[in-house]
Design a protein around this motif. Structure first.
Motif, PDB file in Angstrom:
ATOM      1  N   SER A 181       0.813  -1.217   0.000  1.00 27.98           N
ATOM      2  CA  SER A 181       0.000   0.000   0.000  1.00 27.98           C
ATOM      3  C   SER A 181       0.841   1.259   0.000  1.00 27.98           C
ATOM      4  O   SER A 181       0.475   2.239  -0.642  1.00 27.98           O
ATOM      5  N   ASP A 218      -5.166  -3.185  -2.141  1.00 24.27           N
ATOM      6  CA  ASP A 218      -4.634  -3.781  -0.923  1.00 24.27           C
ATOM      7  C   ASP A 218      -5.505  -3.345   0.251  1.00 24.27           C
ATOM      8  O   ASP A 218      -6.237  -2.359   0.160  1.00 24.27           O
ATOM      9  N   GLU A 219      -5.399  -4.064   1.351  1.00 21.37           N
ATOM     10  CA  GLU A 219      -6.261  -3.751   2.512  1.00 21.37           C
ATOM     11  C   GLU A 219      -6.088  -2.305   2.958  1.00 21.37           C
ATOM     12  O   GLU A 219      -7.058  -1.607   3.227  1.00 21.37           O
ATOM     13  N   SER A 220      -4.821  -1.861   3.063  1.00 20.91           N
ATOM     14  CA  SER A 220      -4.647  -0.518   3.616  1.00 20.91           C
ATOM     15  C   SER A 220      -5.260   0.551   2.748  1.00 20.91           C
ATOM     16  O   SER A 220      -5.815   1.512   3.258  1.00 20.91           O
ATOM     17  N   THR A 264      -9.190   0.573   3.058  1.00 21.55           N
ATOM     18  CA  THR A 264      -9.649   1.001   4.389  1.00 21.55           C
ATOM     19  C   THR A 264      -9.294   2.470   4.652  1.00 21.55           C
ATOM     20  O   THR A 264     -10.076   3.186   5.277  1.00 21.55           O
ATOM     21  N   HIS A 267     -19.311  -1.605   9.087  1.00 17.46           N
ATOM     22  CA  HIS A 267     -18.386  -2.586   9.677  1.00 17.46           C
ATOM     23  C   HIS A 267     -17.716  -3.484   8.646  1.00 17.46           C
ATOM     24  O   HIS A 267     -16.593  -3.929   8.843  1.00 17.46           O
ATOM     25  N   PHE A 312     -14.078  -2.829   7.676  1.00 21.12           N
ATOM     26  CA  PHE A 312     -13.029  -2.615   8.672  1.00 21.12           C
ATOM     27  C   PHE A 312     -12.743  -3.783   9.589  1.00 21.12           C
ATOM     28  O   PHE A 312     -11.633  -3.920  10.086  1.00 21.12           O
ATOM     29  N   ASP A 313     -13.746  -4.570   9.873  1.00 22.79           N
ATOM     30  CA  ASP A 313     -13.623  -5.537  10.958  1.00 22.79           C
ATOM     31  C   ASP A 313     -13.396  -6.934  10.376  1.00 22.79           C
ATOM     32  O   ASP A 313     -14.334  -7.681  10.107  1.00 22.79           O
ATOM     33  N   ALA A 314     -12.123  -7.272  10.172  1.00 26.77           N
ATOM     34  CA  ALA A 314     -11.782  -8.564   9.551  1.00 26.77           C
ATOM     35  C   ALA A 314     -12.228  -9.720  10.426  1.00 26.77           C
ATOM     36  O   ALA A 314     -12.586 -10.796   9.923  1.00 26.77           O
ATOM     37  N   MET A 315     -12.221  -9.494  11.741  1.00 29.52           N
ATOM     38  CA  MET A 315     -12.592 -10.579  12.640  1.00 29.52           C
ATOM     39  C   MET A 315     -14.080 -10.925  12.493  1.00 29.52           C
ATOM     40  O   MET A 315     -14.442 -12.096  12.384  1.00 29.52           O
ATOM     41  N   ALA A 316     -14.913  -9.915  12.467  1.00 36.05           N
ATOM     42  CA  ALA A 316     -16.347 -10.160  12.283  1.00 36.05           C
ATOM     43  C   ALA A 316     -16.624 -10.704  10.876  1.00 36.05           C
ATOM     44  O   ALA A 316     -17.496 -11.559  10.699  1.00 36.05           O
ATOM     45  N   ARG A 323     -12.752  -8.737   4.798  1.00 38.60           N
ATOM     46  CA  ARG A 323     -13.270  -7.386   4.617  1.00 38.60           C
ATOM     47  C   ARG A 323     -13.661  -7.125   3.170  1.00 38.60           C
ATOM     48  O   ARG A 323     -12.962  -7.530   2.246  1.00 38.60           O
ATOM     49  N   GLY A 356     -15.343  -2.467  15.286  1.00 41.09           N
ATOM     50  CA  GLY A 356     -13.983  -2.983  15.377  1.00 41.09           C
ATOM     51  C   GLY A 356     -13.189  -2.504  14.176  1.00 41.09           C
ATOM     52  O   GLY A 356     -13.769  -2.186  13.131  1.00 41.09           O
ATOM     53  N   MET A 357     -11.871  -2.447  14.315  1.00 41.69           N
ATOM     54  CA  MET A 357     -11.030  -2.019  13.195  1.00 41.69           C
ATOM     55  C   MET A 357      -9.770  -2.869  13.140  1.00 41.69           C
ATOM     56  O   MET A 357      -9.019  -2.944  14.121  1.00 41.69           O
ATOM     57  N   THR A 358      -9.569  -3.491  11.993  1.00 43.03           N
ATOM     58  CA  THR A 358      -8.381  -4.318  11.790  1.00 43.03           C
ATOM     59  C   THR A 358      -7.231  -3.444  11.304  1.00 43.03           C
ATOM     60  O   THR A 358      -7.419  -2.605  10.428  1.00 43.03           O
ATOM     61  N   ASP A 395      -3.486  -2.864   9.518  1.00 46.90           N
ATOM     62  CA  ASP A 395      -2.584  -3.433   8.525  1.00 46.90           C
ATOM     63  C   ASP A 395      -1.231  -2.736   8.628  1.00 46.90           C
ATOM     64  O   ASP A 395      -1.128  -1.651   9.181  1.00 46.90           O
ATOM     65  N   ASP A 423      -1.024   0.965   7.305  1.00 44.41           N
ATOM     66  CA  ASP A 423      -1.609   2.110   7.986  1.00 44.41           C
ATOM     67  C   ASP A 423      -0.910   2.452   9.292  1.00 44.41           C
ATOM     68  O   ASP A 423      -0.739   3.620   9.610  1.00 44.41           O
ATOM     69  N   THR A 457      -7.435  -7.012  15.223  1.00 47.55           N
ATOM     70  CA  THR A 457      -8.645  -6.198  15.150  1.00 47.55           C
ATOM     71  C   THR A 457      -8.877  -5.574  16.522  1.00 47.55           C
ATOM     72  O   THR A 457      -8.931  -6.281  17.529  1.00 47.55           O
ATOM     73  N   TYR A 499     -10.984  -3.348  19.353  1.00 48.28           N
ATOM     74  CA  TYR A 499     -12.304  -2.959  19.851  1.00 48.28           C
ATOM     75  C   TYR A 499     -12.095  -2.067  21.078  1.00 48.28           C
ATOM     76  O   TYR A 499     -10.993  -2.035  21.647  1.00 48.28           O
TER      77      TYR A 499
END
Lengths: 353, 353, 353
Positions: A214, B212-214, B217, B228, B231-235, B244, C208-210, C212, C215, C286, C288
């Motif tokens: 990135s 890319d992710e960055s 986001t 959400h 942003f929230d890779a876990m969810a 995401r 939540g925010m992951t 990278d 960033d 991630t 929270y």
């Protein structure tokens, strides 16, 4: 057909002049992003009161940011079909660039030489960048190997321009208003001035910086450099590199920012004498930097400021102190060396306050 | 309880008006970031002297940046619990937005239709964005499928609004001060003007851009779009997507930036007639773009500027030239097509200088 | 030798004053990047008309952005050789910072205590940040464990400073011009004011925010924080962490931005009473956030604004609602807790309009 395939080698004509599209107003936003992308800490580019104490109207645009934006403008016309950017020469920063200035670029084809296999050729261009009042702010020569569309196409002549090895002290643009003695150690973090550097001295800069996809792509997009090799991972998978290449200019910027520790009072880049990207850099590589002092020049009519001609070596995945020599036993560049840049900085002289 | 769970389908009422929080002053910093995130090269958004030659006060904020910021404001109230953003219609840019302007947004619920399974429903809103002097700068309709909190909750009515298929030429806002003939080929990089495009013409834009992710986001955070899913890779690991989702607006922006090569003189977006995100986009995908010319409109009272109604197809992991048709044999979208956008640009006409 | 290795524990002297290099003009570009890096939505930092309605000259620089930039200046002198940043105390924001202001920082060594193993020691510094007119805008104490260059070197004294547990209401700087009642719910998105929060109340923020790599490294570079642990993946491979560490300040910023939903009317941070980075954060995690209300203070001479003392817990890879207690059975922090921050915000009071 609105195919924008860029120029191929046989499209260039000696003496041809090209006005590059997309003039750009460089703003505080670009300057902030440049800091975020590189970690640059040069006081002249960071703080308006410091710049004003030195005689400038305000903080200036980092010389390398200015160069990358100007360079990016030339890509669609010159090097969209380049196989390799082979070198730079005679790059001079002539007029300070301030946030709010608008930059446009033009190039002249000054040399052409077809490869013996006739599949590609080397194009030499002199590029000039102007601000909104028409002042020439920056000029440079570069040469790139550009593919031919048709190997059988006739190429126009064979001229290799004569280029200076170095931008001599008399050709450096020193702002007449400059008050170099106003640059104080508490602002830059170091007391070493021009007098304190010795020819052949080597500085192993202590920091390293790992690149990620990135940040190098953000940088190249910021510079509006649209060369495919930096962006299109799918197309790059089919090449020997196998993935996106980091824009060489980003490598210069990161290595230059890493070299701040040890060169703190080098407040402005005056010229780039030459430079080569000796190996490719990819996301995941960690860059380190070494500086070697090549020459020290007093400047005509100035007791307060001198010039240092420096060699900046960019190395990947090898800390600076571990590189014995940039050349391997076979005389070629060590595989870890990615950049060999010859440039000139301005630095205050002692006892000038 | 300060739970900010957003609105569910049963919370919306027909005719309800919602003032969206977080007015935003859009600055040069946002404009620089937008260029870094997308590689956009439109001269009107890049260079103040070009914009002034065209009659504007200064470079303008990229229409898509303005839209994404305005759209982002609506997310907390409208689509925090959306399953899918289904479409856009009747989007019009009415007044130029300049760096320094402050934008706020309001929405009105203009349609509601519960799903037959009663677990969710479609919410239609007309959203309006205003600047600091109260001018309406941008208006659009979108509809999204929004979950119900309680499947048994009663839904309020069932109204599907009638929406125009296209924003007609008479409803486009052409700045009265506009001097379209001032847009010169050396600034945009191309000589093709409105007259040079033909209905049904297809342009396969040559470049690709890997996400890319960055960067996706960063884009969504810049737009203060807090959905959400971005942003929230876990969810997201618990969803069928597994990761995401790229904000659809970022896909529009990247594809639009890729489409610059071939549409260089389309200096401003006047309207979006409709649009669909036909497949999800993820980090790692490489985007390509195709433009098809749908209609050509002369504009009332103007000899110097015309409008092109365009179809912008965004494709992932397949170069533009390799897509035969956006539709597969079964009449559904090809799995590589991620965006089908119908929009209208302004372009100078020939012989108007 | 121009080795810039930073100070080791034995280099510090009690009472020593250090002027940190690289003053920085903070611009709209930095503010835009801060939003893109964190998703922050505080209206005072986003919209000039809102800030002006509250009595400010313009939108202000986010307090945390200001802090990170000021903190970054101290790194080369104080913590380049730190093993750990152990804590913060008595941080106070004294004067608003506006885009265009230039910040410089100074520190005084106020405590030193060598470890019993003599290999390192704790350095306590009071750092002050000033704007271009010499006003003290921000002051804080931090302490870090710093390596010794030579375990046998004599350390200078052993003094542990007495620090306040909390910045009391009488020591908060409330701008005399502040018109807190002008902050309207339609601007912030919530009607809850100071009166609506209860001591011991817990808010599980929904988002939540992951993170990278790009960033968090962009953030640390923007702050010109050059601590190696954030940037040099190659060197970090040799450490127990195995990879780059996220700058703790970025964790604070992301968690604070996540806490917007539920604290919308907390328009400015007035103080940080204390804080600890309880576990490391890495790219891929991630984050929270949970807020607990610790105290509610009326402010001397003000009916329109009160202060909330808050505990902000940052958690990784565990949604807020799933954390029963920040402490595990053994009395130590739960392995998911990465941040325990005690800070104070200003919020309008009811019935003051």
């Amino acid at each position: 057909m609105k195919l924008r395939a860029g120029n191929y080698f046989e499209d260039f004509r000696l003496g041809e002049r090209i006005a590059h599209p997309t003039p750009r107003t460089i703003t505080e936003g670009d300057c902030a992003l440049y800091i975020a992308l590189t970690g640059a800490r040069n006081a002249l580019h960071c703080a308006t009161p410091v710049a004003q104490a030195l005689g400038y109207r305000s903080r200036t645009v980092d010389e390398l940011l200015l160069f990358h934006i100007a360079f990016g403008k030339t890509v669609p016309n010159i090097s969209l079909n380049a196989i390799a950017n082979l070198g730079y020469a005679d790059l001079r920063f002539l007029v300070p660039c301030y946030p709010g200035d608008t930059i446009r670029a033009e190039s002249e084809v000054i040399g052409l030489r077809e490869n013996s296999n006739r599949r590609a050729g080397i194009v030499y261009v002199r590029s000039n960048a102007y601000n909104q009042t028409g002042e020439l702010v920056l000029t440079w020569v570069r040469w790139a190997m550009v593919n031919k569309r048709d190997p059988n196409a006739a190429a126009s002549g064979s001229v290799v321009p004569t280029l200076p090895d170095v931008v001599g002290a008399d050709r450096l643009a020193i702002p007449p208003f400059l008050k170099a003695a106003a640059l104080r150690a508490e602002v830059t973090g170091a007391t070493d001035l021009w007098d304190d550097y010795e020819i052949e001295e080597r500085i192993d800069h202590p920091s390293g910086m790992t690149l990620d996809e990135s940040d190098h792509t953000l940088a190249a997009k910021l510079y509006q450099n649209n060369a495919h090799v930096h962006f299109d991972a799918m197309a790059m998978k089919e090449t020997p590199f196998g993935r996106r290449l980091v824009y060489g200019g980003h490598v210069i910027s990161v290595c230059h920012a890493l070299s701040y520790d040890g060169l703190e009072n080098g407040f402005a880049i005056a010229a780039v004498n030459g430079g080569t990207h000796t190996n490719p850099t990819f996301a995941g590589d960690t860059l380190y930097a070494i500086t070697q002092v090549r020459e020290k020049w007093a400047l005509p009519g100035r007791q307060d400021v001198g010039a240092l001609r420096l060699r900046l070596l960019g190395i990947k995945n090898l800390p600076a102190a571990k590189l014995v020599s940039p050349l391997a036993a076979d005389g070629k560049y060590h595989a870890s060396v990615v950049l060999d840049l010859d440039y000139t900085v301005l630095m205050p002289r002692k006892g000038s306050a």
